[in-house]
Design a protein around this motif. Structure first.
Motif, mmCIF file in Angstrom:
data_model
loop_
_atom_site.group_PDB
_atom_site.id
_atom_site.type_symbol
_atom_site.label_atom_id
_atom_site.label_comp_id
_atom_site.label_asym_id
_atom_site.label_seq_id
_atom_site.Cartn_x
_atom_site.Cartn_y
_atom_site.Cartn_z
ATOM 1 N N LEU A 241 89.222 40.418 66.461
ATOM 2 C CA LEU A 241 89.165 39.116 67.117
ATOM 3 C C LEU A 241 90.237 38.173 66.576
ATOM 4 N N LEU A 242 90.484 38.238 65.270
ATOM 5 C CA LEU A 242 91.413 37.312 64.631
ATOM 6 C C LEU A 242 92.794 37.904 64.409
ATOM 7 N N GLY A 243 93.021 39.137 64.858
ATOM 8 C CA GLY A 243 94.313 39.777 64.665
ATOM 9 C C GLY A 243 94.617 40.052 63.213
ATOM 10 N N ALA A 244 93.578 40.266 62.397
ATOM 11 C CA ALA A 244 93.742 40.491 60.963
ATOM 12 C C ALA A 244 93.906 41.976 60.653
ATOM 13 N N ALA A 245 94.446 42.255 59.470
ATOM 14 C CA ALA A 245 94.614 43.631 59.030
ATOM 15 C C ALA A 245 93.255 44.302 58.857
ATOM 16 N N ALA A 246 93.243 45.628 58.896
ATOM 17 C CA ALA A 246 92.004 46.388 58.766
ATOM 18 C C ALA A 246 91.334 46.115 57.426
ATOM 19 N N SER A 247 90.009 46.071 57.445
ATOM 20 C CA SER A 247 89.235 45.966 56.209
ATOM 21 C C SER A 247 87.861 46.570 56.444
ATOM 22 N N SER A 248 87.171 46.893 55.368
ATOM 23 C CA SER A 248 85.804 47.389 55.492
ATOM 24 C C SER A 248 84.882 46.249 55.914
ATOM 25 N N GLY A 249 83.676 46.586 56.280
ATOM 26 C CA GLY A 249 82.718 45.569 56.685
ATOM 27 C C GLY A 249 81.488 46.208 57.293
ATOM 28 N N LYS A 250 80.494 45.405 57.582
ATOM 29 C CA LYS A 250 79.271 45.915 58.207
ATOM 30 C C LYS A 250 78.713 44.863 59.146
ATOM 31 N N ASP A 251 78.157 45.325 60.258
ATOM 32 C CA ASP A 251 77.571 44.457 61.279
ATOM 33 C C ASP A 251 76.137 44.905 61.520
ATOM 34 N N ASP A 252 75.214 43.955 61.612
ATOM 35 C CA ASP A 252 73.798 44.269 61.746
ATOM 36 C C ASP A 252 73.186 43.539 62.932
ATOM 37 N N ALA A 253 72.227 44.189 63.570
ATOM 38 C CA ALA A 253 71.495 43.589 64.687
ATOM 39 C C ALA A 253 70.007 43.908 64.552
ATOM 40 N N TRP A 254 69.197 42.893 64.774
ATOM 41 C CA TRP A 254 67.745 43.058 64.802
ATOM 42 C C TRP A 254 67.239 42.453 66.097
ATOM 43 N N LYS A 255 66.210 43.041 66.677
ATOM 44 C CA LYS A 255 65.563 42.409 67.832
ATOM 45 C C LYS A 255 64.117 42.870 67.945
ATOM 46 N N GLY A 256 63.319 42.012 68.548
ATOM 47 C CA GLY A 256 61.942 42.333 68.856
ATOM 48 C C GLY A 256 61.662 41.953 70.292
ATOM 49 N N GLY A 257 60.849 42.746 70.971
ATOM 50 C CA GLY A 257 60.533 42.470 72.365
ATOM 51 C C GLY A 257 59.063 42.687 72.642
ATOM 52 N N ILE A 258 58.541 41.957 73.604
ATOM 53 C CA ILE A 258 57.142 42.111 73.996
ATOM 54 C C ILE A 258 57.010 41.863 75.490
ATOM 55 N N GLN A 259 56.135 42.642 76.129
ATOM 56 C CA GLN A 259 55.838 42.451 77.552
ATOM 57 C C GLN A 259 54.340 42.665 77.752
ATOM 58 N N TYR A 260 53.719 41.769 78.540
ATOM 59 C CA TYR A 260 52.281 41.876 78.779
ATOM 60 C C TYR A 260 51.996 41.741 80.261
ATOM 61 N N GLY A 261 51.216 42.681 80.792
ATOM 62 C CA GLY A 261 50.860 42.674 82.195
ATOM 63 C C GLY A 261 49.485 42.089 82.430
ATOM 64 N N PHE A 262 49.304 41.473 83.583
ATOM 65 C CA PHE A 262 48.003 40.928 83.954
ATOM 66 C C PHE A 262 47.844 41.016 85.471
ATOM 67 N N LEU A 263 46.705 40.574 85.987
ATOM 68 C CA LEU A 263 46.375 40.736 87.409
ATOM 69 C C LEU A 263 46.512 42.197 87.814
ATOM 70 N N ASN A 264 45.849 43.072 87.029
ATOM 71 C CA ASN A 264 45.920 44.522 87.240
ATOM 72 C C ASN A 264 47.358 45.039 87.184
ATOM 73 N N ASN A 265 48.131 44.449 86.290
ATOM 74 C CA ASN A 265 49.529 44.836 86.063
ATOM 75 C C ASN A 265 50.439 44.589 87.261
ATOM 76 N N THR A 266 50.019 43.745 88.189
ATOM 77 C CA THR A 266 50.918 43.360 89.279
ATOM 78 C C THR A 266 51.875 42.259 88.835
ATOM 79 N N ALA A 267 51.562 41.603 87.719
ATOM 80 C CA ALA A 267 52.418 40.561 87.175
ATOM 81 C C ALA A 267 52.589 40.791 85.678
ATOM 82 N N SER A 268 53.702 40.332 85.131
ATOM 83 C CA SER A 268 53.942 40.461 83.696
ATOM 84 C C SER A 268 54.866 39.359 83.217
ATOM 85 N N ILE A 269 54.769 39.080 81.939
ATOM 86 C CA ILE A 269 55.704 38.177 81.279
ATOM 87 C C ILE A 269 56.242 38.896 80.048
#
Length: 399
Positions: A241-269
């Motif tokens: 991104l910055l046009g810099a010389a190569a170097s070591s490094g590490k990138d991390d990602a975390w995520k959590g997700g949830i989905q719940y159905g109602f009305l006999n699973n005809t709807a969900s959030i």
């Protein structure tokens, strides 16, 4: 007699492939998803993309999968899946360009080698009303720079920064289902990226790019909950991104997700919360640099007979920068709103309409994560501050 022996030998040779085929259960399958769209990205003080119409093949695919019973509960399996860009026959997908691999499965789970969606990518795709395809996909906000298929690292910032990856040169293990609980782990090797100046990983750099990912999911009745983590070692997105010389490094990602159905699973959030952290150990001798971003996404779905409706909203957080002389980047937030309506003509065929808009602040450059307006060497759409907008209609057929 001689003629009879030759005839019998010929018949045996011809029968051998058929016998081998009979040992396996082979399936031909596919999805054809195309739409007619009008898209644009305007409002930037720099590059803009005026309105244009196009036909897009949205993750359309064709594949073969099969299994062979090896006895004592052990089976071999394979899958070869290819992209089908039937909107433009001169740019068709190459063989095995999508999820493809070979492995073993039994009561202890399954393990395989090949190219496959990372557990981090897979685990929340079901929450997205589009299935993570097309201009309304949630990768306009989540995963950083959109969906890619690549080895460890890449040759552009978009490839190196993405956490929505189909991983080449990967080993994966999937657990069996235990009372609704499942898990996946993956390791992506550097392979041919090592020693390639095109991807910035020359032998002299001593870098060894690698990917590590894992996810866990729980499903019981109307509830689906999941958490995922992914680490990129020596991918160098900040250096690029910055046009810099190569170097070591590490990138991390975390995520959590949830989905719940109602009305006999005809709807969900549902909802997803994601935190991304990028770290370069050195930027041109100025020391280490760290970049943090927190994103979130909400969705509501409703099904009434053949009618399916969904509305989603997501927001990318402000860029938090520290080290190497950098500070937080103001006006770097973005938000996306999307609506989808589908009408099922059968179990295999659906007509649909979509509309979406991404609103970027002056220093944000989010774009359609799966269907960028135009590719470039650095960003998918380098319209910093522009607002991508799109709408259209299409058809999905599965077989």
């Amino acid at each position: 007699m001689k003629l009879k022996r030759i005839t019998l030998a010929t018949l045996a040779a011809l029968a051998a492939p058929a016998a081998a085929l009979a040992q396996s259960n082979v399936q031909i399958y596919g999805t054809l998803n195309a739409d007619f769209e009008s898209v644009k990205a305007t409002g930037s003080s720099g590059t803009n993309f005026p309105s244009r119409n196009r036909v897009t093949s949205n993750s359309s695919n064709f594949g073969f999968r099969g299994t062979e019973d090896l006895g004592q509960g052990l089976r071999a399996f394979f899958q070869l899946e290819s992209a089908v860009n039937f909107d433009n026959g001169t740019s068709s997908g190459f063989w095995a360009s999508r999820n493809s691999g070979v492995g073993l499965q039994s009561s202890w789970g399954q393990v395989f080698l090949g190219q496959w969606d990372s557990p981090y990518k897979y685990t929340t795709a079901r929450i997205d009303p589009t299935g993570n395809t097309g201009i309304a996909a949630y990768t306009g906000i989540l995963g950083s720079t959109g969906s890619i298929t690549a080895g460890q690292g890449g040759s552009t910032f978009a490839e190196r920064a993405s956490f929505d990856r189909r991983v080449q040169n990967v080993v994966q293990y999937w657990t069996p289902n235990w009372r609704g609980l499942t898990g996946r782990v993956a390791y992506g090797t550097g392979d041919t990226n090592v020693g390639s100046t095109a991807t910035g990983v020359s032998e002299a750099s001593n870098l060894r790019p690698a990917l590590y990912a894992g996810s866990v999911a729980y499903e019981a009745g109307p509830l689906y909950a999941t958490a995922a983590y992914e680490r990129h070692k020596d991918f160098q997105p900040l250096n690029t991104l910055l046009g810099a010389a190569a170097s070591s490094g590490k990138d991390d990602a975390w995520k959590g997700g949830i989905q719940y159905g109602f009305l006999n699973n005809t709807a969900s959030i549902g909802g997803i919360l994601e935190h991304l952290k990028y770290q370069a150990d050195d930027i041109n001798g100025l020391g280490a640099l760290e970049r943090k971003v927190t994103n979130w996404y909400l969705v509501g779905k409703y099904q009434a007979g053949p009618h399916a409706m969904a509305l989603s909203y997501g927001q990318k957080g402000e860029e938090k920068l520290s080290g190497a002389g950098f500070s937080d980047l103001p006006d770097s937030k973005a938000k996306q709103i999307a609506a989808r309506y589908g009408y099922s003509l059968s179990k295999r065929t659906q007509l649909y309409a979509i509309a979406t808009r991404i609103s970027n602040e002056a220093n944000a450059f989010q774009t359609f994560g799966n269907s960028p307006i135009t590719p470039t060497t650095l960003f998918r759409d380098p319209a910093r501050g522009a607002d991508p907008t799109g709408f259209g209609g299409g058809i999905i057929h599965t077989f």
